[in-house]
Design a protein around this motif. Structure first.
Motif, PDB file in Angstrom:
ATOM      1  N   ASP A 409      32.013 -10.546 -62.442  1.00 14.33           N
ATOM      2  CA  ASP A 409      33.269  -9.602 -62.174  1.00 14.33           C
ATOM      3  C   ASP A 409      33.185  -8.103 -62.343  1.00 14.33           C
ATOM      4  O   ASP A 409      33.394  -6.816 -61.466  1.00 14.33           O
ATOM      5  CB  ASP A 409      34.419 -10.482 -63.593  1.00 14.33           C
ATOM      6  N   ARG A 410      32.124  -7.498 -63.875  1.00 13.97           N
ATOM      7  CA  ARG A 410      32.163  -6.279 -64.026  1.00 13.97           C
ATOM      8  C   ARG A 410      32.067  -5.507 -63.168  1.00 13.97           C
ATOM      9  O   ARG A 410      31.968  -4.260 -62.415  1.00 13.97           O
ATOM     10  CB  ARG A 410      31.479  -5.902 -65.262  1.00 13.97           C
ATOM     11  N   ARG A 411      30.963  -5.934 -62.411  1.00 15.18           N
ATOM     12  CA  ARG A 411      29.939  -5.287 -61.492  1.00 15.18           C
ATOM     13  C   ARG A 411      30.570  -5.381 -60.232  1.00 15.18           C
ATOM     14  O   ARG A 411      30.367  -4.055 -59.902  1.00 15.18           O
ATOM     15  CB  ARG A 411      27.979  -5.929 -61.204  1.00 15.18           C
ATOM     16  N   LYS A 412      31.464  -6.539 -60.224  1.00 16.28           N
ATOM     17  CA  LYS A 412      31.886  -6.344 -58.513  1.00 16.28           C
ATOM     18  C   LYS A 412      33.764  -5.103 -58.804  1.00 16.28           C
ATOM     19  O   LYS A 412      33.934  -4.265 -58.185  1.00 16.28           O
ATOM     20  CB  LYS A 412      32.808  -7.573 -58.348  1.00 16.28           C
ATOM     21  N   SER A 418      33.225   2.170 -57.563  1.00 16.87           N
ATOM     22  CA  SER A 418      33.103   3.260 -56.970  1.00 16.87           C
ATOM     23  C   SER A 418      33.200   3.462 -55.507  1.00 16.87           C
ATOM     24  O   SER A 418      33.006   4.565 -55.133  1.00 16.87           O
ATOM     25  CB  SER A 418      31.488   2.776 -57.004  1.00 16.87           C
ATOM     26  N   SER A 419      33.499   2.544 -54.555  1.00 21.64           N
ATOM     27  CA  SER A 419      34.073   2.438 -53.639  1.00 21.64           C
ATOM     28  C   SER A 419      34.811   3.530 -53.438  1.00 21.64           C
ATOM     29  O   SER A 419      35.546   4.332 -52.454  1.00 21.64           O
ATOM     30  CB  SER A 419      34.502   1.177 -52.643  1.00 21.64           C
ATOM     31  N   LEU A 425      36.584  10.753 -53.321  1.00 16.72           N
ATOM     32  CA  LEU A 425      36.439  12.255 -53.349  1.00 16.72           C
ATOM     33  C   LEU A 425      36.057  12.559 -51.839  1.00 16.72           C
ATOM     34  O   LEU A 425      36.006  13.819 -51.803  1.00 16.72           O
ATOM     35  CB  LEU A 425      34.625  11.623 -53.208  1.00 16.72           C
ATOM     36  N   GLU A 426      35.763  11.719 -50.590  1.00 18.20           N
ATOM     37  CA  GLU A 426      35.603  12.066 -49.294  1.00 18.20           C
ATOM     38  C   GLU A 426      37.422  12.775 -49.200  1.00 18.20           C
ATOM     39  O   GLU A 426      36.974  13.798 -48.595  1.00 18.20           O
ATOM     40  CB  GLU A 426      35.692  11.196 -48.635  1.00 18.20           C
ATOM     41  N   ASP A 427      38.403  11.883 -49.615  1.00  8.14           N
ATOM     42  CA  ASP A 427      39.654  12.741 -49.464  1.00  8.14           C
ATOM     43  C   ASP A 427      39.864  13.728 -49.692  1.00  8.14           C
ATOM     44  O   ASP A 427      40.203  14.254 -48.953  1.00  8.14           O
ATOM     45  CB  ASP A 427      40.804  11.579 -49.816  1.00  8.14           C
ATOM     46  N   ILE A 428      39.059  14.240 -50.994  1.00  6.08           N
ATOM     47  CA  ILE A 428      39.381  15.755 -51.783  1.00  6.08           C
ATOM     48  C   ILE A 428      38.228  16.745 -50.892  1.00  6.08           C
ATOM     49  O   ILE A 428      39.182  17.769 -51.325  1.00  6.08           O
ATOM     50  CB  ILE A 428      38.608  15.518 -53.138  1.00  6.08           C
TER      51      ILE A 428
END
Length: 936
Positions: A409-412, A418-419, A425-428
């Motif tokens: 669960d933590r990784r997901k 992260s996604s 970040l891409e939007d910024i």
């Protein structure tokens, strides 16, 4: 002769005979004694114990006959089986049953036979005890009776022999088992001493059998186990049987662990002993320990990694979950899942359908699965898991499914975050239209060119990414200049793209101003910050540049520089004007001051002297204002310089005391001078400027204090071998300063209240000049003040210092010194100076106390006496002491201390034959010097 027909239970009789296992056995003395007795008692040459088998009769014991057996059909003994009584054939030749028997007609030529059947407890006739003669005979009743008794003894021997053989065989088997068992078998007494030990057990313990049988359990059990061993010996006596675990040490010192099962053997009146049987479980113990450790570690690892196991047996439709699997599902430890309930944990819809399809596929084809799915735990929490499954087949049919179950669960969640962060970040980057963000790979090729970069430089990202380097946007002249600067700074050449990243690689980042060349050829001023881009292994994989358009800022900066230059020129002109004007005004003013002073020395009437006093005060005030303006203009123009030199701190204090003593006394104020004994004698500073600051603080304290006291204090905050941090402090009980006005008083031409100028006078420059002078010395003025209570100004200076260098050896012989002063601070300072040299001190407040002490017989190494004492001053007190002459043999050494303004000091002291006196404030060197002279 015809043989007697077998009895109807013949087969059982034969079986019974064989079960006694006596046929064809060796001769035994017990049987031989009976045949010998029978032969002698009956006086017969032949006596036999005959056992009748199916086809033969075999002689267990015989007297007078050589053969071991004869055919059964020749046997006389078989005829005894019909009845349990004596068969007596007095003459076989005359008996139709035997007259043709080979044993009668031939050797041994039997004529007489008497035999009794050997019948066991079950009624089976085994054979006969008989006596034989070669002549007709007849037994008397006594002989028959004895023969019957001997027959009973033979039967008993046969029966007992079987039991003895069984017992013997059992003993042999037991002995073989005892000797050859691979475990430890032993017997020991109730004190633990070995009686017997088997070979294998002795070898396991590293001893020979004979060696260990001389030892006891206490010799092979470690000392720390002796308490338990004593408990064991006591317990087995109580219970008779005991099981448990025991640890022993071999001869070589290694530890062996045994599982024992011992029993207490009690034999009537004989000593009881213990039969011990112990299995060596050393390897098993450590294997179990390792297994438990491995299992615990596996469980811990599973718990840390959140990985559990599961198994589904298709034969009984039973599902088993490991402890971790249950924890992941948040169910109780005793929870027993089935297939339906297990599947219902998966989130309804896509996730549940996927696991159902995977299970069906595995059962039909054996295909394993590895899926990341979402479940809803028993407590209702959504949880991502990784489900792995495999199938076992038997004869082409799936019989078992098994696998693991991992909490991911933590990784997901992190992947989702992260996604989201990446998308954000891409939007910024796309939305940041005013800032150019450009990323490159390690070689300098651009990999990111955001919307802001497109707007600033006029290029589309498609024209740039993967094709150009940031060098393309820069002036070559700036690049060449930067290459030269870096070569000088770093000591090696830096070329091309490296000029942007070399410093960033060394120090983590670099920010410089550059000129960008836009696509249309126009120039753009930017502030470019460059940092490194690292991967998760902390390896540099590229560089990031963030450029901000600073063209407007550069333009504003240039305008500000021009304005600043103009303002500085105006300020300099103002300062020069003030300085010149101050010089021009001070020159005639000095003449006015000089001539005013000359006029005061001429004959004047009262009115003239009063007017002239007013002129003198006005000119003095005006000169002070001009001096302040001149100093301020020097500081403003940057022409004020400090002259650092060795300064006598005590002399500076004396000068200040002389300057302000009259003013303080004139206003009726108390003045306390507190100089710490550890204050150095000399400091390296600009003595004139320090004096100027202190004079300003003292002047303000006197000016704004109508009653009460003023305290001037110097203390040492810290000290090294050649430096000291000194605190200079002036405190008064004057009008005080409001808290919201305290910062304002340090501004030029400012006072707390404008009405102060009218009431007290002054320019408001004094504190400003003092504070700026202190800042040039690395310090600043600090203030603590409360309205109607007073003000406390202080500053700290870190100065090179010299303490007294002369060693006053004679001071060690001075007895207690009496300090006489009505001022507590003065008394304390003098006492501290004395204590510093380990000189004892006593104090008195006035002359009367001194006289009382002396009249009571007190004597002192010296008396330090302030002249300014209430009621009876110091000189008058000395006169009284001289008049009294308390002890003609011992004249008290007295050192008076005068005010610097006192007149005729020398003549007064000489009239009283006082050769040594001091002025206040007392210098430590002067005090020690005079006390040393007393001793000489």
């Amino acid at each position: 002769m015809n043989a007697k027909s077998p009895t109807k239970n013949e087969s059982q009789r034969i079986q019974a005979l064989h079960e006694y296992e006596i046929l064809d056995t060796a001769a035994e003395s017990e049987f031989d004694r009976i045949t010998e007795i029978a032969s002698r008692v009956c006086d017969m040459p032949i006596s036999l114990i005959s056992l009748v088998d199916k086809e033969r009769q075999w002689f267990k014991s015989r007297v007078g006959l050589e053969v071991k057996e004869t055919p059964r059909d020749l046997s006389f003994c078989q005829y005894t089986f019909t009845e349990d009584q004596l068969l007596e054939v007095r003459d076989a030749v005359e008996d139709d049953r035997f007259k043709s028997n080979t044993l009668v007609t031939a050797d041994p030529h039997i004529r007489y036979y008497a035999g009794l059947p050997l019948i066991d407890a079950n009624g089976f006739a085994l054979g006969a005890l008989c006596v034989i003669d070669r002549v007709p005979r007849q037994l008397d009743e006594n002989q028959k009776q004895i023969l019957s008794l001997l027959r009973d003894e033979v039967v008993a021997l046969i029966v007992n022999r079987k039991e003895k053989e069984k017992h013997k065989e059992s003993e042999q088997k037991l002995k073989a088992f005892f000797d050859h068992s691979q475990s430890l078998m032993c017997t020991h007494d109730l004190d633990g001493n070995f009686i017997t030990v088997n070979e294998a057990g002795a070898r396991l313990l590293g001893y020979e059998k004979m060696e260990i049988e001389k030892l006891s359990l206490f010799d092979i059990v470690p000392k720390e186990g002796h308490s338990n061993l004593k408990s064991y010996l006591a317990e087995i006596v109580k219970k008779g049987v005991l099981k448990g675990e025991m640890r022993t040490v071999t001869r070589a010192g290694s530890m062996r662990i045994w599982m024992f099962n011992n029993i207490l053997q009690v034999n009537g009146n004989k000593k009881a002993y213990v039969i011990g049987n112990a299995v060596d479980i050393t390897e098993q113990h450590y294997l179990e320990k390792d297994l438990k450790h491995a299992q615990a570690m596996l469980t811990r690892t599973g718990r840390v990694a959140r990985i559990g196991g599961w198994e589904y047996n298709l034969k009984d439709a039973k599902i088993v979950w490991s402890e971790i699997t249950k924890e992941i599902h948040e169910v109780a430890k005793d929870y027993e899942p089935d297939l339906t309930s297990s599947l219902n944990f998966y989130k309804e819809g896509l996730h549940r359908n996927k696991i159902q399809q995977a299970i069906e596929q595995a059962i039909s084809t054996g295909e394993p699965w590895d899926l990341e799915l979402e479940i809803i735990t028993f407590k209702g929490h959504a949880l991502w898991v990784r489900a792995l499954g495999n199938a076992d087949f038997e004869n082409g049919v799936c019989v078992r499914l098994y696998g693991t179950f991992q909490d991911i669960d933590r990784r997901k969640r992190m992947e989702a975050e992260s996604s989201n962060s990446k998308k954000l970040l891409e939007d910024i980057l796309e939305a940041t239209s005013a800032v150019a963000i450009i990323a490159t790979d390690i070689d300098g090729t651009i990999t990111l060119f955001n919307k802001g970069a497109e707007n600033l430089l006029g290029y589309a990202s498609e024209e740039i990414i993967g094709k150009l380097s940031p060098v393309h946007f820069h002036l070559q002249s700036e690049l060449d200049l930067r290459e030269r600067e870096l070569a000088i700074e770093l000591g090696y050449p830096v070329k091309g793209f490296s000029v942007f990243v070399e410093k960033a690689e060394r120090y983590g980042s670099e920010q410089l101003e550059w000129t960008y060349i836009r696509k249309d050829g126009s120039h753009l001023f930017v502030s470019l910050a460059v940092t490194m881009i690292r991967n998760i292994e902390d390896k540099v994989i590229g560089y990031l540049g963030v450029a901000t358009d600073i063209s407007k800022i550069i333009q504003q900066h240039k305008e500000l520089e021009r304005a600043k230059g103009i303002a500085e020129q105006a300020s300099m002109a103002k300062s020069e004007f003030l300085a010149n004007m101050s010089h021009e005004i001070r020159t005639p003013l000095n003449g006015i001051v000089g001539f005013t002073d000359l006029l005061t020395r001429t004959s004047l009437n009262d009115t003239q002297r009063e007017y002239l006093g007013m002129v003198e005060q006005s000119t003095t005030l005006l000169l002070s204002i001009i001096n302040d303006v001149l100093d301020f203009s020097k500081i403003e123009a940057g022409k004020m310089e400090l002259e650092i030199e060795q300064t006598d701190l005590n002399e500076l204090i004396i000068q200040l005391n002389k300057l302000f003593n009259v003013q303080i006394t004139g206003k009726g104020l108390e003045f306390h001078l507190n100089i710490a004994p550890e204050v150095p004698s000399y400091i390296w500073t600009d003595g004139l400027r320090i004096k100027q600051v202190l004079m300003n603080l003292m002047s303000n304290a006197i000016k704004f204090t109508a009653k009460g006291k003023i305290t001037f204090e110097i203390s040492v905050l810290s000290r090294e071998a050649e430096t000291a941090v000194l605190r200079f402090s002036v405190q008064d009980t004057g009008i005080g300063i409001k808290e919201d006005k305290q910062a304002k008083i340090f501004e030029a031409f400012s006072q707390e209240d404008t009405s102060m100028t009218k009431r007290y006078g002054g320019t408001g420059l004094g504190l400003t000049i003092s504070n700026r002078l202190l800042k040039m010395m690395g310090s600043e003025l600090k203030l603590e003040s409360k309205v109607a209570v007073g003000s406390h100004f202080f500053f700290d200076l870190d100065l090179r210092s010299i303490w007294e260098t002369e060693e006053w050896k004679d001071l060690a012989n001075i007895d207690t010194v009496l300090v006489v002063s009505d001022d507590q601070s003065e008394r304390e300072r003098l006492v501290q100076l004395l204590n510093k040299k380990n000189i004892g001190a006593q104090h008195a407040n006035n002359g009367f106390e001194v006289l009382q002490l002396l009249m009571r017989g007190s004597r002192f190494g010296a008396i330090l006496m302030m002249n300014d004492l209430p009621i009876m001053n110091g000189i008058d007190t000395i006169k009284k002491i001289r008049e009294k002459v308390f002890n003609e043999k011992y004249i008290q050494p007295i050192i008076p201390i005068f005010d610097p303004l006192d007149s005729n000091v020398a003549s007064v002291c000489e009239s009283l034959e006082i050769r040594q006196w001091l002025f206040n404030p007392v210098k430590p060197e002067d005090l020690y010097h005079m006390l040393s002279n007393i001793q000489r």
